[in-house]
Design a protein around this motif. Structure first.
Motif: not given
Lengths: 381, 250
Positions: B101-123
């Motif tokens: 889904y990060a790819g579908v929204y064309a996130l950069s690697d840095a954005e992905y690292a940041d967001r996925s860490a947050y999402v994993m913790e949140m979930a």
């Protein structure tokens, strides 16, 4: 454009991951070509040699023995039994021990000695039409050559010069496949069938599955465009289809001595166009099918039937019923089989095969366009 | 305060059936907007039009200041969508789903690292990123789906029956996550048919047979219904809904 690249890349990577997790499918995609190749080349052989033959020699003279031994010597017939009664033929045919019987009636040797026309009977088991046809053809040729020899012997003995008689002597040669080896004939066609099976089936299921999962809806509300999704779905299967082609060509060359007489470049272009035809067909099925089960079955029918039966791969299209022949024009497989055989066996290229390539290209454009249209209509109800 | 969603006589027909019958609504930014109604009342059809997945037959829909009929492509990167199906690939791992889904929204690697860490913790999925999604419990899948739908930090998040089929404890935890998002300034547009979830929202609209039959704050709707019925105490959401529907039928 960069963003589109990232989005397509995400789809491509995801598709490969699905394939990697689905070991059964992975096995089919990687091993199917090899299995088909071995199956078609060894198990299903259209070569007819060593036809089991029963000899019923009721004459038992030197002349009859010489005549009968010509069959065994030809290499096409294997004498599997001897009998003196014609009634034995039925039993032997019924058991399947022989499919050709040569009956030499009593008096054969005498007639030969008196320069009268001797008569023999050649019986063929017609329950296997292919073998029967070829067996009959070989027997006819063998007898023609024997009687020609007898004529030459007679005329020479009588003091005539055969060379001056205007005697017609045809010399037959089989071009492109001189040994009439059926695997050489089958492999170029098999490539076409395998591309069809690998691509049509998979793309037929792919969009239906995403619709069921709700992931299609999720992508629909994202920045991902319809064409990006299509390209992302098609790229992996195009790559896999080409990997399969490479495996078959290399195996065909190494194991079966398949020649590549024409332009590989032309073949690659044609194969790419054919892959798009197949993917388009799969996507059309995917856009129309109400469920995964339906998509699967239609995909199977849409790849196997045209691939094997309506392509001229196994049976010459000239000999199938007119209705099936008419249907075969609707599927791209037959044009691709012509191209593939032309390139591998006959050394053909652009100059000879452009009409087939043009038809394939038209087919590809129409199929993919129709697929995109149908998918759009289905999604925006 | 600017407006997140503005509907004007929005209509959708399927053949003779009018799924959405000229509804008008205004949802200010920063709200937790509850879109309530029984199954088949037109909630999902409305959301599908708002996300640009479905073209309206009449009226207009403005989302984040853009007309969805003409500029869906400008809206899509800024909205998120989570359906009751969760839209996860069960044969992919947790992190592979997020990567996709990060790819579908064309996130950069840095954005992905940041967001996925947050999402994993949140979930609550930290350390389980290599687990197959199909093996997760329904509650975890639900939170992962929310994470996947918010990877690109949307300004407006549509949630279509996000809590159906989830046990009450997980549902409570899920609403806590929604409040966290709302505190960060995300506008939430939630459909549900659980009436007790209605009081979790800051604003409500009741849908019935393709029409909005009431809207306002939960307390406001409760008080008004209580007054109309001449009750001494405030009625429950359940009672409010039953009386509204009964009024419509007669």
């Amino acid at each position: 454009m960069r963003a589109a690249g990232i989005r397509i890349g995400a789809i491509v990577r995801k598709e490969f991951r699905h394939l990697w997790r689905d070991r059964r499918l992975l096995g089919i995609v990687l091993l199917l070509p090899i299995m088909q190749l071995l199956l078609f080349s060894y198990a299903i052989s259209f070569d007819v040699k060593h036809i089991p033959t029963l000899v019923v020699d009721q004459d038992r003279t030197a002349a009859s023995r010489a005549y009968v031994s010509a069959y065994a010597a030809s290499g096409f017939f294997d004498v599997v039994g001897q009998d003196s009664q014609t009634s034995a033929v039925d039993t032997v045919f019924a058991r399947g021990d022989a499919s050709v019987a040569v009956v030499v009636p009593a008096g054969f040797g005498q007639r030969v000695a008196q320069d009268l026309t001797p008569q023999v009977a050649v019986l063929v088991d017609g329950s296997d039409p292919n073998a029967a046809r070829i067996g009959a053809a070989y027997a006819t040729a063998l007898n023609a050559s024997l009687s020609q020899k007898a004529t030459v012997t007679w005329t020479t003995r009588e003091g005539y010069d055969v060379a001056r008689s205007g005697f017609l002597e045809p010399r037959m040669r089989t071009w492109y496949n001189p040994d009439r080896n059926s695997s050489i004939f089958l492999i170029p066609g098999l490539i076409v069938a395998i591309i069809a099976i690998v691509t049509v089936q998979q793309t037929a299921v792919t969009l239906v599955r995403e619709r069921d999962l709700g992931t299609r809806e999720q992508m629909l509300v994202s920045p991902l465009r319809g064409w990006e999704l299509m390209v992302g779905k098609l790229l992996p299967w195009t790559l896999l289809a080409f990997a399969d082609i490479a495996v078959i060509v290399v195996l065909g060359q190494v194991v079966f001595g398949l020649p590549i007489r024409g332009s590989l470049w032309f073949l690659t272009v044609a194969a790419a166009v054919f892959v798009f035809c197949s993917l388009g067909m799969g996507l059309i099925i995917s856009a129309v099918a109400p469920s995964i089960e339906v998509a699967n079955i239609v995909g199977l029918l849409g790849s196997f039937l045209p691939g094997f039966l309506l392509s001229g791969l196994a049976f010459p299209l000239a000999s199938v019923p007119w209705l099936l022949r008419a249907i075969s024009y609707l599927f791209p497989a037959r044009y691709m089989v012509t191209i593939s055989r032309g390139v591998f066996l006959k050394g053909a290229g652009w100059a000879e095969l452009w009409p087939q390539l043009a038809l394939l290209s038209a087919y590809a454009v129409i199929a993919v366009a129709l697929a995109v249209l149908l998918a759009k209509r289905r999604e925006r109800v | 305060m600017s407006v997140a969603v503005e509907l004007n006589a929005l209509t959708k027909r399927f053949g003779d059936f009018v799924a959405v019958d000229g509804i008008s609504l205004s949802v200010p930014r920063g709200e937790v907007f509850g879109f309530l109604g029984p199954n088949g009342s037109g909630k999902t059809t409305t959301i599908r039009m708002l996300t640009g997945a479905l073209a309206p037959d009449g009226g207009s829909a403005w989302v984040l200041g853009e007309d969805i009929a003409t500029h869906a492509d400008r809206v899509r990167p800024r909205i998120g969508y989570m359906s009751q199906k969760f839209s996860l690939f069960e044969d992919l791992t947790v992190s592979e789903n997020l990567t996709f889904y990060a790819g579908v929204y064309a996130l950069s690697d840095a954005e992905y690292a940041d967001r996925s860490a947050y999402v994993m913790e949140m979930a609550d999925l930290t350390g389980r990123d290599r687990e197959l999604t199909g093996n997760l419990s329904t509650g975890l899948k639900q939170r992962l789906a929310l994470g996947a739908a918010t990877m690109h930090e949307p300004d407006l998040l549509f949630l279509d029956e996000p809590t159906s089929g989830v046990d009450p404890v997980a549902r409570r935890r899920f609403w806590d996550l929604l409040y966290e998002l709302a505190e960060r300034g995300v506008t939430l547009f939630v459909t549900t048919h659980y009436m007790e979830e209605a009081s979790n929202c800051s604003r409500l609209a009741f849908m019935y047979r393709g029409r909005v039959i009431a809207d306002g704050t939960p307390r406001g709707i409760q008080a008004e219904t209580g007054r109309r019925l001449g009750l001494a105490t405030t009625p429950s959401m359940e009672d409010v809904f039953v009386s509204l529907v009964t009024e419509q039928r007669t």
